[in-house]
Design a protein around this motif. Structure first.
Motif, PDB file in Angstrom:
ATOM      1  N   GLU A 176       0.816  -1.223   0.000  1.00  0.00           N
ATOM      2  CA  GLU A 176       0.000   0.000   0.000  1.00  0.00           C
ATOM      3  C   GLU A 176       0.847   1.269   0.000  1.00  0.00           C
ATOM      4  O   GLU A 176       0.431   2.291  -0.530  1.00  0.00           O
ATOM      5  N   HIS A 230      -1.437   1.612  -6.588  1.00  0.00           N
ATOM      6  CA  HIS A 230      -2.234   2.794  -6.247  1.00  0.00           C
ATOM      7  C   HIS A 230      -3.134   3.234  -7.406  1.00  0.00           C
ATOM      8  O   HIS A 230      -4.222   3.750  -7.187  1.00  0.00           O
ATOM      9  N   TYR A 245      -4.755   1.450  -9.443  1.00  0.00           N
ATOM     10  CA  TYR A 245      -5.970   0.638  -9.510  1.00  0.00           C
ATOM     11  C   TYR A 245      -7.019   1.123  -8.508  1.00  0.00           C
ATOM     12  O   TYR A 245      -8.199   0.856  -8.671  1.00  0.00           O
ATOM     13  N   LEU A 246      -6.593   1.826  -7.470  1.00  0.00           N
ATOM     14  CA  LEU A 246      -7.493   2.267  -6.409  1.00  0.00           C
ATOM     15  C   LEU A 246      -8.082   3.649  -6.661  1.00  0.00           C
ATOM     16  O   LEU A 246      -9.016   4.065  -5.984  1.00  0.00           O
ATOM     17  N   ILE A 280     -12.840  -2.390  -7.287  1.00  0.00           N
ATOM     18  CA  ILE A 280     -11.690  -1.953  -6.479  1.00  0.00           C
ATOM     19  C   ILE A 280     -11.648  -2.719  -5.164  1.00  0.00           C
ATOM     20  O   ILE A 280     -10.581  -3.175  -4.730  1.00  0.00           O
ATOM     21  N   ASP A 281     -12.814  -2.911  -4.523  1.00  0.00           N
ATOM     22  CA  ASP A 281     -12.864  -3.678  -3.264  1.00  0.00           C
ATOM     23  C   ASP A 281     -12.393  -5.119  -3.495  1.00  0.00           C
ATOM     24  O   ASP A 281     -11.603  -5.662  -2.722  1.00  0.00           O
ATOM     25  N   LYS A 285      -8.625  -5.234  -4.013  1.00  0.00           N
ATOM     26  CA  LYS A 285      -7.905  -5.163  -2.730  1.00  0.00           C
ATOM     27  C   LYS A 285      -7.945  -6.509  -2.020  1.00  0.00           C
ATOM     28  O   LYS A 285      -6.923  -6.985  -1.522  1.00  0.00           O
TER      29      LYS A 285
END
Length: 191
Positions: A63, A71, A73-74, A98-99, A102
Motif C-alpha cells: 500500500e 495505487h 488501480y485504487l 476496487i474492493d 484489494k
C-alpha cells in the motif's frame, strides 16, 4: 580513454557483485526469459505477484510502496495505467471492482512464476566440488586431464561444466588449469 574507464568500472562492479553474492561469470549472463499469459486467472496472479514483490523482497509495504502501479488501480480516475480492463474482471461496478481487487491482493498465493524458481547458487566452491567429485569418480587428477589418453574425460568434464554451470571457456580453462586454446579446440571438436 573514456571507453577504457567505463570498461574498468564495469569489470570492477562485476567483481564486487560476484564476490558479494557468491557468483561467478558475467553479471548479466543469463538470457532474458519470459512466459506467456494466456488466461485472466494467470494475468491476475502475475499482477498480484508484481504488486506484492516489495513485501516479499522486504523493501516496502504494498500500500505504501511508491514505485508500484497498485495505487493506480485504487483511484477513481487514472491516466498513468490502463486499469479498466483488469478491474472489469472483478466487477462491472468500479467500486466493487476496487474492493475485490484489494481483497484479491490480501489472499494468500502459492503460485510460482518464472522468476521465482530458485536457482542454485553458482560459486567457485560449488564448481570446484563438482570437478573434484568428477575426478575422484574417474580416479584422475586435474593435471592428468592434459594428457592425450584422457581427452575423453577432459571433453566430458568441459561439456558438463558448460551445461551445469553455464561457464565460459575462459572460466573452464581457469578452473581446470588448461590452456584456453587447447580447451577451445576440444570444445570445437565436441560441437
Amino acid at each position: 580513454l573514456l571507453s577504457k574507464a567505463i570498461k574498468r568500472i564495469g569489470a570492477s562492479y562485476a567483481y564486487y557483485f560476484n564476490k558479494k553474492y557468491e557468483r561467478i561469470g558475467h553479471v548479466f549472463q543469463d538470457r532474458y526469459r519470459s512466459e506467456s499469459v494466456e488466461d485472466d486467472a494467470y494475468l491476475l496472479g502475475v499482477i498480484r505477484y508484481v504488486h506484492l514483490n516489495p513485501e516479499k523482497a522486504g523493501i516496502g509495504n504494498t500500500e505504501s510502496y511508491p514505485w508500484s502501479s497498485y495505487h493506480e488501480y485504487l483511484k477513481e480516475n487514472t491516466k498513468l495505467v490502463a486499469v479498466n480492463e483488469i478491474l472489469s474482471i472483478f466487477s462491472s461496478d468500479r467500486k466493487k471492482a476496487i474492493d475485490n481487487f484489494k481483497k484479491f491482493h490480501q489472499e494468500k498465493s502459492e503460485e510460482i512464476f518464472l522468476d521465482l524458481k530458485e536457482k542454485k547458487r553458482i560459486t567457485e566452491e560449488n564448481i570446484q566440488s563438482f570437478i573434484k567429485q568428477y575426478l575422484e569418480r574417474h580416479k584422475l587428477e586435474v593435471k592428468e586431464l592434459k594428457l592425450p589418453d584422457n581427452k575423453q574425460y577432459r571433453d566430458d568434464l568441459i561439456r558438463l561444466l558448460k551445461v551445469e554451470f553455464d561457464l565460459s571457456l575462459r572460466q573452464i580453462a581457469n578452473m581446470l588449469r588448461i590452456n584456453r586454446e587447447v580447451l577451445r579446440r576440444s570444445f570445437l571438436t565436441m560441437s
